[in-house]
Scaffold this motif. Structure first.
Motif, mmCIF file in Angstrom:
data_model
loop_
_atom_site.group_PDB
_atom_site.id
_atom_site.type_symbol
_atom_site.label_atom_id
_atom_site.label_comp_id
_atom_site.label_asym_id
_atom_site.label_seq_id
_atom_site.Cartn_x
_atom_site.Cartn_y
_atom_site.Cartn_z
ATOM 1 N N TRP A 18 -13.102 4.465 6.290
ATOM 2 C CA TRP A 18 -12.307 5.033 7.621
ATOM 3 C C TRP A 18 -11.021 5.423 7.501
ATOM 4 N N ASN A 19 -11.216 7.099 8.053
ATOM 5 C CA ASN A 19 -9.987 7.369 7.952
ATOM 6 C C ASN A 19 -8.991 7.489 9.047
ATOM 7 N N SER A 20 -7.564 6.672 7.685
ATOM 8 C CA SER A 20 -7.025 6.466 9.487
ATOM 9 C C SER A 20 -5.676 7.294 9.882
ATOM 10 N N GLY A 21 -5.495 8.266 9.215
ATOM 11 C CA GLY A 21 -5.107 9.494 9.794
ATOM 12 C C GLY A 21 -3.359 8.726 9.173
ATOM 13 N N MET A 22 -3.364 8.356 8.406
ATOM 14 C CA MET A 22 -1.898 7.971 7.435
ATOM 15 C C MET A 22 -1.915 8.860 6.656
ATOM 16 N N PHE A 23 -0.806 9.038 6.314
ATOM 17 C CA PHE A 23 -0.813 10.056 4.754
ATOM 18 C C PHE A 23 0.487 9.653 4.099
ATOM 19 N N MET A 24 0.515 10.147 3.071
ATOM 20 C CA MET A 24 1.336 10.267 1.781
ATOM 21 C C MET A 24 1.719 11.265 1.109
ATOM 22 N N ILE B 1 -6.373 6.173 -0.893
ATOM 23 C CA ILE B 1 -5.704 4.942 -1.446
ATOM 24 C C ILE B 1 -6.492 3.985 -0.524
ATOM 25 N N ALA B 2 -7.018 2.420 -0.675
ATOM 26 C CA ALA B 2 -7.428 1.731 0.639
ATOM 27 C C ALA B 2 -7.613 0.217 0.017
ATOM 28 N N ALA B 3 -7.269 -0.110 0.811
ATOM 29 C CA ALA B 3 -6.797 -1.565 1.043
ATOM 30 C C ALA B 3 -8.320 -2.111 2.655
ATOM 31 N N ALA B 4 -8.429 -3.548 1.807
ATOM 32 C CA ALA B 4 -9.651 -4.219 2.806
ATOM 33 C C ALA B 4 -9.688 -5.255 4.559
ATOM 34 N N ASP B 5 -7.808 -5.089 3.944
ATOM 35 C CA ASP B 5 -6.697 -6.460 4.670
ATOM 36 C C ASP B 5 -6.022 -6.328 5.092
ATOM 37 N N LEU B 6 -5.873 -4.669 5.347
ATOM 38 C CA LEU B 6 -4.848 -4.142 6.052
ATOM 39 C C LEU B 6 -4.466 -5.238 7.763
ATOM 40 N N GLY B 7 -5.472 -5.483 8.303
ATOM 41 C CA GLY B 7 -5.312 -5.281 9.726
ATOM 42 C C GLY B 7 -5.870 -4.222 10.787
ATOM 43 N N TRP B 8 -5.478 -3.074 10.206
ATOM 44 C CA TRP B 8 -5.919 -1.896 11.563
ATOM 45 C C TRP B 8 -6.233 -1.676 12.280
ATOM 46 N N LEU C 267 -2.342 14.783 -2.867
ATOM 47 C CA LEU C 267 -2.056 14.290 -1.005
ATOM 48 C C LEU C 267 -2.754 13.296 -0.912
ATOM 49 N N VAL C 268 -1.943 12.348 -0.603
ATOM 50 C CA VAL C 268 -2.708 10.702 -0.790
ATOM 51 C C VAL C 268 -2.804 10.606 0.929
ATOM 52 N N THR C 269 -3.752 10.309 1.310
ATOM 53 C CA THR C 269 -5.050 9.550 2.246
ATOM 54 C C THR C 269 -4.962 8.073 2.619
ATOM 55 N N PHE C 270 -4.647 7.799 3.539
ATOM 56 C CA PHE C 270 -5.291 6.165 3.616
ATOM 57 C C PHE C 270 -5.873 5.641 4.637
ATOM 58 N N GLY C 271 -7.183 5.263 3.281
ATOM 59 C CA GLY C 271 -8.372 4.218 3.790
ATOM 60 C C GLY C 271 -8.462 3.835 3.941
ATOM 61 N N LEU D 15 0.378 -0.971 0.204
ATOM 62 C CA LEU D 15 -0.335 -0.089 -0.253
ATOM 63 C C LEU D 15 0.768 1.140 -0.136
ATOM 64 N N VAL D 16 1.782 1.364 0.571
ATOM 65 C CA VAL D 16 2.969 2.543 1.055
ATOM 66 C C VAL D 16 3.789 2.532 -0.213
#
Length: 476
Positions: A195-201, A265-272, A140-144, A127-128
């Motif tokens: 969901w807004n994870s608060g992680m960004f690239m 950009i999002a992932a379904a199985d990140l385990g976050w 400006l990318v946020t991780f969903g 994902l990164v």
């Protein structure tokens, strides 16, 4: 283009009280394994390509905590930036962006809260890498996070048009505040919400340009705070007068909600999981056949669907369902799992009454080691002191107390007035009131001793430092 991780180490230590405290928030705790959360955050970067040394943003009180915990896992930050006061994420990221581009080259900033859990590190690395390509194009990318339930404790991101079939990124259509239960259910059924994870690239130059456009006061004051910063050993102390003028604003509010460059950009199985409560931690913990997550010395009889954690003493629980029990040396929390979020109300009451249990543990970490209160009474208190190998306390004196030191493990070199003596196990010394003294561990194993203080006032602020390895002066 190099990826510079920016690890944000703030936190008030309220949501996971009593283990998390104001002076020891959750990122420094071993909640989900052998590593603390900040160590996990830094360690999972090993599988990401083109990653540079991280920039850490924290505060003065936690500087030695984060430095020591990263040292333990062999991570050397490129900088540890100290904020004189918390000003939320927009100023913190601005300082990191300016710092990352000081060599004249641009960089991609991977902005990471230090207190999240990610179970699938392979998906995380992929994902990164995908996000880095999108950010390099000026987004400006946020991780969903693909929602798994109608959660009302997270903000949401509504995805818009796809940016690229290969990247999996979408333009951000809207940022949505934490919804009520009915709205969250609709988000889940409609799809396209994350969901807004608060992680960004973020490309550093793009972020600074958009910050200057949408929040110029933050761009200006954060730049001044870094320009006038002071280097203090391994730390960069931002200029207080400039940084205190910075608005207290999140990156979402300052930039992401206003820019036309926002992408998700999002992932379904990140385990976050952001571990926002004891209930959230219970959701990812291993459970037994009765649905219980049990950690430590626990005896459970007729207990179901509960999280029971014993840190120091044996905990016995009988006939309970859906509860959280957390035991520490000086406080015990008992709560229904559905009310675990309300622990912050207990912390507010502790703060209002001036009690230390909201800020410090009985065991207090210091740059040289730690001390732990064992007993106290009228005009005396007893502490267990541990000094790390090759470490030493400051040269200091007290106005209101005398001290007796008894070595129980290791070797101590003690400065006592004009004398310097060596003490080994079962030997002791007496430090009279008003006498300058210092304690040093010359050995390769931790030095442990029992300290008995006696006097009219025994507060930690009764200390005057004359010399200090760690840059502390006066009674600070």
């Amino acid at each position: 283009m190099k990826i510079v991780p920016v690890i944000l180490c703030g936190g008030s230590g309220t949501r996971l009280w009593p283990m998390s405290r104001g002076g020891y928030p959750k990122q420094y705790l071993k909640l989900t394994g052998e590593l603390t959360l900040v160590q996990q955050t830094a360690r999972r970067l090993h599988d990401v390509e083109h990653v540079a040394a991280p920039i850490v943003v924290t505060n003065n009180e936690q500087r030695f905590l984060v430095a020591e915990q990263l040292r333990q896992i062999g991570v050397q930050p490129s900088a540890i930036v100290l904020e004189p006061a918390g000003r939320n994420t927009a100023p913190a990221i601005a300082v990191a962006a300016q710092l990352a581009t000081r060599d004249g080259q641009d960089a991609l900033l991977l902005v990471l809260p230090s207190d999240h859990v990610i179970l699938n590190e392979r998906v995380y690395a992929e994902l990164v890498q995908a996000a880095s390509a999108v950010a390099a194009d000026g987004h400006l990318v946020t991780f969903g996070i693909e929602p798994t339930s109608a959660h009302t404790g997270y903000g949401y991101i509504r995805a818009g048009a796809a940016l690229s079939s290969q990247s999996g990124a979408h333009a951000v259509d809207a940022f949505v505040e934490k919804p009520d239960a009915q709205t969250a259910e609709r988000f889940l059924s409609d799809g396209g919400y994350y969901w807004n994870s608060g992680m960004f690239m973020l490309k550093a130059s793009t972020y600074l340009a958009e910050l200057t456009r949408h929040a110029p006061d933050i761009a200006e004051t954060s730049a001044l705070a870094l320009d006038d910063a002071k280097c203090d050993n391994d730390f960069i102390r931002l200029d207080a007068s400039a940084f205190m003028r910075c608005p207290n604003v999140s990156v979402d509010y300052a930039v992401m909600e206003k820019t036309d460059r926002a992408a998700v950009i999002a992932a379904a199985d990140l385990g976050w999981n952001d571990i926002g409560s004891w209930s959230a931690l219970a959701e990812i913990a291993d459970t037994d056949d009765a649905g219980n997550a049990v950690i430590g010395d626990v005896l459970a009889e007729g207990v179901t669907n509960s999280y029971v954690r014993a840190e120091h003493r044996m905990v016995a629980a009988i006939g309970l369902d859906n509860v959280v029990i957390v035991e520490t040396a000086d406080a015990v929390l008992v709560a229904h799992r559905d009310r675990a979020q309300d622990v912050k109300k207990i912390v507010e009451r502790l703060n209002a009454s001036g009690r230390h249990e909201s800020v410090t543990h009985r065991r207090v970490v210091r740059p040289w080691g730690s001390y732990e209160g064992i007993d106290q009474g009228d005009r005396f208190q007893v502490k267990r002191i541990v000094v790390n190998p090759a470490a030493q306390l400051s040269l200091q004196m007290h106005h209101h107390r005398a001290e007796h030191w008894i070595v129980v493990k290791g070797t101590a070199i003690v400065t006592n007035g004009d004398n310097e003596i060596i003490l080994s196990e079962n030997q002791s010394t007496y430090i009279p009131l008003g006498v300058t003294h210092r304690l040093r561990n010359p050995g390769r194993i931790p030095l442990e001793l029992i300290e008995v203080q006696s006097g009219s006032y025994l507060g930690e602020d009764d200390i005057v430092r004359f010399e200090d390895t760690y840059g502390r002066v006066g009674n600070n």
